[in-house]
Design a protein around this motif. Structure first.
Motif, PDB file in Angstrom:
ATOM      1  N   GLY A   1      -1.001  11.225   3.968  1.00 55.69           N
ATOM      2  CA  GLY A   1      -0.040  10.830   5.166  1.00 55.69           C
ATOM      3  C   GLY A   1       1.231  10.807   5.173  1.00 55.69           C
ATOM      4  O   GLY A   1       1.924  10.693   6.084  1.00 55.69           O
ATOM      5  N   ASN A   2       1.667  10.771   3.697  1.00 55.23           N
ATOM      6  CA  ASN A   2       3.206  10.628   3.644  1.00 55.23           C
ATOM      7  C   ASN A   2       3.627  11.563   2.994  1.00 55.23           C
ATOM      8  O   ASN A   2       3.847  11.903   1.580  1.00 55.23           O
TER       9      ASN A   2
ATOM     10  N   ASN B   1     -11.252  -8.501  -0.169  1.00 55.04           N
ATOM     11  CA  ASN B   1      -9.931  -7.688   0.285  1.00 55.04           C
ATOM     12  C   ASN B   1     -10.271  -6.844   1.428  1.00 55.04           C
ATOM     13  O   ASN B   1     -11.407  -6.655   1.697  1.00 55.04           O
TER      14      ASN B   1
ATOM     15  N   ASP C   1      -5.356   2.551  -7.867  1.00 59.03           N
ATOM     16  CA  ASP C   1      -6.171   2.935  -6.751  1.00 59.03           C
ATOM     17  C   ASP C   1      -6.533   4.447  -6.931  1.00 59.03           C
ATOM     18  O   ASP C   1      -5.823   5.299  -6.644  1.00 59.03           O
TER      19      ASP C   1
ATOM     20  N   ASN D   1      -6.631   0.622   8.044  1.00 59.17           N
ATOM     21  CA  ASN D   1      -7.398   1.512   8.500  1.00 59.17           C
ATOM     22  C   ASN D   1      -8.033   1.392   9.908  1.00 59.17           C
ATOM     23  O   ASN D   1      -8.486   2.115  10.601  1.00 59.17           O
TER      24      ASN D   1
ATOM     25  N   ARG E   1      -0.049   1.258  16.539  1.00 62.63           N
ATOM     26  CA  ARG E   1      -0.921   0.878  15.183  1.00 62.63           C
ATOM     27  C   ARG E   1      -0.774  -0.554  14.822  1.00 62.63           C
ATOM     28  O   ARG E   1      -1.345  -1.220  14.477  1.00 62.63           O
TER      29      ARG E   1
ATOM     30  N   ASN F   1      -9.150  -0.413  -8.445  1.00 68.94           N
ATOM     31  CA  ASN F   1      -9.223  -0.129  -7.054  1.00 68.94           C
ATOM     32  C   ASN F   1      -9.985   1.283  -7.047  1.00 68.94           C
ATOM     33  O   ASN F   1      -9.209   2.145  -6.927  1.00 68.94           O
TER      34      ASN F   1
ATOM     35  N   GLU G   1       0.744  -1.315   0.007  1.00 70.77           N
ATOM     36  CA  GLU G   1       0.090  -0.002  -0.155  1.00 70.77           C
ATOM     37  C   GLU G   1       0.907   1.254   0.039  1.00 70.77           C
ATOM     38  O   GLU G   1       0.180   2.254  -0.031  1.00 70.77           O
ATOM     39  N   LYS G   2       2.145   0.979   0.162  1.00 69.24           N
ATOM     40  CA  LYS G   2       3.135   2.099   0.247  1.00 69.24           C
ATOM     41  C   LYS G   2       3.167   3.348  -0.740  1.00 69.24           C
ATOM     42  O   LYS G   2       3.337   4.479  -0.536  1.00 69.24           O
TER      43      LYS G   2
ATOM     44  N   ASP H   1     -14.471  -5.867  -1.045  1.00 67.48           N
ATOM     45  CA  ASP H   1     -14.003  -5.164   0.068  1.00 67.48           C
ATOM     46  C   ASP H   1     -15.277  -4.491   1.039  1.00 67.48           C
ATOM     47  O   ASP H   1     -15.504  -3.666   0.816  1.00 67.48           O
TER      48      ASP H   1
HETATM   49  N1  THG Z   1      -9.509  -0.905   0.692  1.00 66.48           N
HETATM   50  C1  THG Z   1      -9.185  -0.743  -0.704  1.00 66.48           C
HETATM   51  N2  THG Z   1      -8.234   0.343  -0.949  1.00 66.48           N
HETATM   52  C2  THG Z   1      -7.546   1.154  -0.109  1.00 66.48           C
HETATM   53  C3  THG Z   1      -8.129   0.855   1.292  1.00 66.48           C
HETATM   54  C4  THG Z   1      -9.037   0.048   1.588  1.00 66.48           C
HETATM   55  N3  THG Z   1      -6.675   2.145  -0.704  1.00 66.48           N
HETATM   56  C5  THG Z   1      -6.243   3.267   0.374  1.00 66.48           C
HETATM   57  C6  THG Z   1      -6.014   2.435   1.921  1.00 66.48           C
HETATM   58  N4  THG Z   1      -7.282   1.841   2.194  1.00 66.48           N
HETATM   59  C7  THG Z   1      -5.092   1.526   2.078  1.00 66.48           C
HETATM   60  N5  THG Z   1      -3.895   2.326   1.940  1.00 66.48           N
HETATM   61  C8  THG Z   1      -3.169   2.915   2.871  1.00 66.48           C
HETATM   62  C9  THG Z   1      -2.101   3.557   2.631  1.00 66.48           C
HETATM   63  C10 THG Z   1      -1.343   4.365   3.483  1.00 66.48           C
HETATM   64  C11 THG Z   1      -1.797   4.278   5.039  1.00 66.48           C
HETATM   65  C12 THG Z   1      -3.058   3.592   5.214  1.00 66.48           C
HETATM   66  C13 THG Z   1      -3.569   2.855   4.134  1.00 66.48           C
HETATM   67  C14 THG Z   1      -1.168   4.827   6.024  1.00 66.48           C
HETATM   68  N6  THG Z   1      -0.209   5.891   5.872  1.00 66.48           N
HETATM   69  C15 THG Z   1       0.220   6.391   7.084  1.00 66.48           C
HETATM   70  C16 THG Z   1      -0.812   7.418   7.736  1.00 66.48           C
HETATM   71  O1  THG Z   1      -1.560   7.821   7.350  1.00 66.48           O
HETATM   72  O2  THG Z   1      -0.220   7.499   8.969  1.00 66.48           O
HETATM   73  C17 THG Z   1       1.412   7.196   6.820  1.00 66.48           C
HETATM   74  C18 THG Z   1       2.505   6.291   6.000  1.00 66.48           C
HETATM   75  C19 THG Z   1       3.954   6.963   5.748  1.00 66.48           C
HETATM   76  O3  THG Z   1       4.257   7.825   6.497  1.00 66.48           O
HETATM   77  O4  THG Z   1       4.598   6.296   5.035  1.00 66.48           O
HETATM   78  O5  THG Z   1      -1.546   4.518   7.070  1.00 66.48           O
HETATM   79  O6  THG Z   1      -9.273  -0.086   2.625  1.00 66.48           O
HETATM   80  N7  THG Z   1      -9.752  -1.251  -1.707  1.00 66.48           N
END
Ligand code: THG
Length: 283
Positions: free
Chosen positions: A31-32, A212, A95, A217, A225, A116, A25-26, A180
């Motif tokens: 948030g990045n 999925n 996505d 989240n 977390r 997505n 997911e990165k 999902d």
């Molecule tokens: N279902 C589907 N797609 C999705 C999601 C889902 N796409 C987006 C998301 N949810 C999944 N992707 C993320 C990507 C990053 C983070 C969480 C979910 C995340 N980022 C950190 C933060 O916000 O604190 C920062 C990360 C960093 O600094 O590197 O947590 O549910 N189909």
């Protein structure tokens, strides 16, 4: 049930009976700050490295999300998908909630990508499903509609039925739709995870399709977390989720551990191989 995904050279099956699929997911600027800056400044090296690092960490598929406010998402998604496709061999997961972005980027995605996503809203079903059919690829269906994410299990079952039925009308096979059921943060609703787990069990029994889940989240707004994500991932997989969109740096070994504990890793082969590749990376 198997969903065939293809990257530039690699084929991957999302399989309801096999080990779980890890979608890295990165590549998501939410948030990045570093990635947001890299996308604004066309820093292709940063993006390529993040893609390669996730492959090394054990991702099976890479999610590509470029939603930065103010940037032209259709153009950017196309550019980044192309760049990531040249860099890695794995299938990609595009996505975006933006129809134009998906439409523009899908033709440059290699093989058989994963879209997505579509959701149960009319506008989404009517625009995204024809796109998926035309490109002959797979899609994630979110159980969300005009009223938002349903709080209860029953509505998520109804929305799953609606998405699968509409996909069938466009001649999209059920194996090309991964549902999902979404999870909300347990910090704001303490029953959120339990409801999603119940939805997963019912979707699996009643529809038999792949499921999925975004396993990061659930922990928004809470400390440690990683601990919550890890526990939730195991519970979700035990309930029947077989495709996890999550952080491969933190959760790949945990995911393979759960496969093993669920009887989906003969001779502990994948668990040991994941362990070794993490060891090799650290040394
Ligand atoms: N279902 C589907 N797609 C999705 C999601 C889902 N796409 C987006 C998301 N949810 C999944 N992707 C993320 C990507 C990053 C983070 C969480 C979910 C995340 N980022 C950190 C933060 O916000 O604190 C920062 C990360 C960093 O600094 O590197 O947590 O549910 N189909």
């Amino acid at each position: 049930m198997q969903t065939k995904l293809e990257g530039r050279t690699k084929v991957h099956f999302v399989d309801t009976e096999g080990p779980g699929t890890l979608i890295g997911e990165k590549l998501n600027p939410t948030g990045n700050k570093k990635l947001s800056a890299a996308l604004k400044e066309d820093d292709h090296e940063f993006v390529r490295q993040l893609a390669l690092d996730q492959v090394k960490a054990g991702a099976d598929v890479l999610d590509v999300n470029v939603g930065v406010p103010g940037l032209n998402e259709p153009e950017l998604l196309k550019t980044v998908v192309q760049m990531v496709a040249e860099t890695v061999e794995l299938p990609l997961c595009l996505d975006s909630p933006n129809f134009e972005a998906l439409k523009t980027a899908l033709p440059v995605a290699p093989g058989r990508p994963l879209v997505n996503s579509v959701n149960a809203e009319e506008v989404s079903l009517e625009k995204i499903l024809p796109l998926v059919k035309e490109r002959d690829c797979a899609v994630i269906g979110l159980t969300i509609d005009e009223k938002g994410i349903p709080k209860d299990v029953e509505t998520r079952i109804r929305l799953t039925g609606k998405i699968l039925e509409r996909a069938a009308r466009f001649d999209i096979a059920p194996e090309d739709v991964i549902i999902d059921p979404l999870v909300l943060a347990v910090s704001t609703d303490h029953e959120a995870a339990a409801i999603t787990l119940a939805a997963i069990e019912r979707i699996r029994t009643e529809f038999g399709v792949s499921i999925n889940l975004g396993a990061s989240n659930v922990s928004f707004g809470l400390p440690e977390r990683h601990t919550l994500n890890q526990s939730f991932l195991a519970l979700a997989m035990a309930a029947g989720a077989n495709c996890l969109i999550t952080d491969p740096f933190k959760l790949s070994l945990s995911l393979r551990a759960t496969d093993l504990l669920l009887g989906k890793d003969a001779f502990s082969a994948r668990y040991i191989s994941q362990y070794r590749s993490l060891q090799a990376k650290d040394s």
